[in-house]
Write a protein that holds these residues in place. Structure first.
Motif, PDB file in Angstrom:
ATOM      1  N   UNK A 149       0.846  -1.206   0.000  1.00 45.13           N
ATOM      2  CA  UNK A 149       0.000   0.000   0.000  1.00 45.13           C
ATOM      3  C   UNK A 149       0.875   1.247   0.000  1.00 45.13           C
ATOM      4  N   UNK A 150       1.900   1.202   0.841  1.00 50.75           N
ATOM      5  CA  UNK A 150       2.797   2.361   0.941  1.00 50.75           C
ATOM      6  C   UNK A 150       3.515   2.572  -0.391  1.00 50.75           C
ATOM      7  N   UNK A 151       3.996   1.464  -0.970  1.00 44.91           N
ATOM      8  CA  UNK A 151       4.724   1.571  -2.240  1.00 44.91           C
ATOM      9  C   UNK A 151       3.821   2.166  -3.331  1.00 44.91           C
ATOM     10  N   UNK A 152       2.562   1.723  -3.368  1.00 49.38           N
ATOM     11  CA  UNK A 152       1.633   2.252  -4.367  1.00 49.38           C
ATOM     12  C   UNK A 152       1.427   3.751  -4.169  1.00 49.38           C
ATOM     13  N   UNK A 153       1.219   4.145  -2.918  1.00 50.52           N
ATOM     14  CA  UNK A 153       1.006   5.572  -2.637  1.00 50.52           C
ATOM     15  C   UNK A 153       2.230   6.381  -3.068  1.00 50.52           C
ATOM     16  N   UNK A 154       3.417   5.842  -2.790  1.00 45.14           N
ATOM     17  CA  UNK A 154       4.634   6.600  -3.104  1.00 45.14           C
ATOM     18  C   UNK A 154       4.887   6.689  -4.607  1.00 45.14           C
ATOM     19  N   UNK A 155       4.416   5.671  -5.332  1.00 45.96           N
ATOM     20  CA  UNK A 155       4.514   5.780  -6.797  1.00 45.96           C
ATOM     21  C   UNK A 155       3.658   6.949  -7.278  1.00 45.96           C
ATOM     22  N   UNK A 156       2.491   7.089  -6.651  1.00 49.85           N
ATOM     23  CA  UNK A 156       1.622   8.211  -7.040  1.00 49.85           C
ATOM     24  C   UNK A 156       2.241   9.555  -6.648  1.00 49.85           C
ATOM     25  N   UNK A 157       2.947   9.571  -5.522  1.00 46.74           N
ATOM     26  CA  UNK A 157       3.638  10.802  -5.112  1.00 46.74           C
ATOM     27  C   UNK A 157       4.682  11.171  -6.169  1.00 46.74           C
ATOM     28  N   UNK A 158       5.387  10.146  -6.647  1.00 45.89           N
ATOM     29  CA  UNK A 158       6.423  10.400  -7.640  1.00 45.89           C
ATOM     30  C   UNK A 158       5.815  11.002  -8.913  1.00 45.89           C
ATOM     31  N   UNK A 159       4.712  10.412  -9.348  1.00 43.85           N
ATOM     32  CA  UNK A 159       4.048  10.938 -10.561  1.00 43.85           C
ATOM     33  C   UNK A 159       3.605  12.385 -10.333  1.00 43.85           C
ATOM     34  N   UNK A 160       3.036  12.642  -9.151  1.00 46.01           N
ATOM     35  CA  UNK A 160       2.574  14.011  -8.849  1.00 46.01           C
ATOM     36  C   UNK A 160       3.751  14.991  -8.889  1.00 46.01           C
ATOM     37  N   UNK A 161       4.885  14.580  -8.371  1.00 45.54           N
ATOM     38  CA  UNK A 161       6.088  15.427  -8.400  1.00 45.54           C
ATOM     39  C   UNK A 161       6.527  15.693  -9.838  1.00 45.54           C
ATOM     40  N   UNK A 162       6.538  14.641 -10.639  1.00 44.53           N
ATOM     41  CA  UNK A 162       7.001  14.810 -12.021  1.00 44.53           C
ATOM     42  C   UNK A 162       6.055  15.732 -12.784  1.00 44.53           C
ATOM     43  N   UNK A 163       4.760  15.595 -12.502  1.00 47.31           N
ATOM     44  CA  UNK A 163       3.802  16.487 -13.164  1.00 47.31           C
ATOM     45  C   UNK A 163       3.981  17.932 -12.721  1.00 47.31           C
ATOM     46  N   UNK A 164       4.494  18.118 -11.506  1.00 43.64           N
ATOM     47  CA  UNK A 164       4.763  19.478 -11.025  1.00 43.64           C
ATOM     48  C   UNK A 164       6.102  19.995 -11.558  1.00 43.64           C
ATOM     49  N   UNK A 165       6.750  19.195 -12.409  1.00 43.76           N
ATOM     50  CA  UNK A 165       8.025  19.563 -13.024  1.00 43.76           C
ATOM     51  C   UNK A 165       9.204  19.532 -12.045  1.00 43.76           C
ATOM     52  N   UNK A 166       9.111  18.658 -11.059  1.00 44.06           N
ATOM     53  CA  UNK A 166      10.266  18.394 -10.194  1.00 44.06           C
ATOM     54  C   UNK A 166      11.216  17.511 -11.012  1.00 44.06           C
ATOM     55  N   UNK A 167      12.523  17.689 -10.843  1.00 42.29           N
ATOM     56  CA  UNK A 167      13.441  16.894 -11.664  1.00 42.29           C
ATOM     57  C   UNK A 167      13.323  15.408 -11.289  1.00 42.29           C
ATOM     58  N   UNK A 168      13.565  14.570 -12.270  1.00 37.32           N
ATOM     59  CA  UNK A 168      13.399  13.120 -12.070  1.00 37.32           C
ATOM     60  C   UNK A 168      14.287  12.610 -10.932  1.00 37.32           C
TER      61      UNK A 168
END
Ligand code: GDP
Length: 297
Positions: free
Chosen positions: A26-45
């Protein structure tokens, strides 16, 4: 400033906190979504990856999933990591203006908000810290920019160096230093010329000015709306002329905010202030805790 990111993270964490017991998955899934949200905000990979890896390491295993409020624990870990990525390690964020007159060199691309920010900072130093401030425009290519700075100086009630036609940026910098020393000023701002793109001529000029001016601070002004580009500009300026801090402008816009998250981690330089509008009061100091609070809603 971070509306979209904040909304995205809010819904990820809502689900997590409502869930009760959590598995590592569950935590891993949530954190994958956090990563996508960051990338969409134009945070560097690299920054997004590193961030998620750190949270994952802290959240994995018994402690979080077995705790009474596992979702909230994860949110707390994210919050603490956000502050770390925004603030970096230590370093005072106040401008160093002891031992007057202190020279502050303002650098950045044309249109980034450099002249506006110079006037906003001058106003702040005068009104909040009672400093005597002198500001000088070194933009010899654009007489209109010089006049603009003089107008803003009058508007915020500080002195500007009289414009002398035909002087080079270095000559103006020397004159400003002399005037600041003789006139008993605490701070002198040198607003350097900007260009649409980074080029060698611009960098050479800033280096020559820097060598004469020996600035206490070199503040880079970058447009926060430009996301990763803002971070790239900061990396280039720092490599060529050395900067002590960054001002992110247009953070009032509906930009994606990623520059704020990547800046410190990528460049190692602190964000000192954020510009939040065209008005002379629309400037805030950058406080990691407040910004993390805004991102997490
Ligand atoms: P310079 O070429 O870098 O000196 O840029 P200016 O200071 O002339 O600013 C360019 C434009 O951006 C002006 O219209 C400013 O009013 C505007 N501006 C500067 N900072 C901000 C900010 O934080 N938010 C918003 N919305 N506009 C800004």
């Amino acid at each position: 400033m971070f509306e979209n990111l904040s909304e995205r993270l809010g819904s990820v964490f809502d689900r997590l906190t409502k869930q009760g017991a959590l598995t590592d998955d569950d935590v891993a899934t949530a954190l994958r979504e956090v990563r996508v949200a960051f990338l969409e905000a134009d945070v560097s990979l690299a920054v997004a990856r590193d961030f998620v890896a750190k949270v994952q390491a802290k959240a994995s295993g018994q402690q979080v999933t077995k705790s009474v409020t596992p979702g909230q624990q994860v949110v707390k870990i994210v919050h603490d990591e956000l502050i770390k990525v925004l603030a970096g390690e230590g370093e005072a964020d106040a401008l160093k203006i002891d031992n007057p007159p202190a020279t502050i060199l303002m650098v950045g691309l044309q249109g980034s908000g450099k002249t506006t920010t110079t006037a906003k900072l001058a106003k702040r130093l005068k009104e909040r810290m009672g400093k005597r401030v002198l500001i000088a425009s070194l933009d010899t290519n654009r007489p209109a920019a010089m006049e603009q700075l003089a107008i803003l100086a009058t508007q915020v009630g500080v002195d500007s160096l009289p414009i002398v036609k035909g002087q080079t940026a270095v000559q103006i910098a020397k004159r400003a230093k002399t005037q600041a020393a003789m006139g008993g000023y605490d701070v002198v701002f040198l607003d350097t010329a900007g260009r649409l793109h980074i080029d060698q001529v611009l960098m050479d000029e800033i280096q020559a000015v820097r060598d004469i001016a020996e600035p206490r601070e070199t503040l880079l002004v970058v447009d926060g709306l430009t996301g990763q580009d803002a971070v790239n500009v900061a990396t280039e300026f720092d490599g060529k002329v050395g900067i002590s801090g960054v001002v992110l402008t247009r953070m009032d816009g509906d930009g994606r905010g990623g520059a704020a998250l990547s800046m410190r981690a990528v460049t190692g330089k602190p964000i000192r202030f954020v510009g939040l509008g065209e008005k002379m009061d629309a400037l805030e100091t950058f406080e990691a805790e407040r910004v993390a609070g805004r991102i997490l809603g």
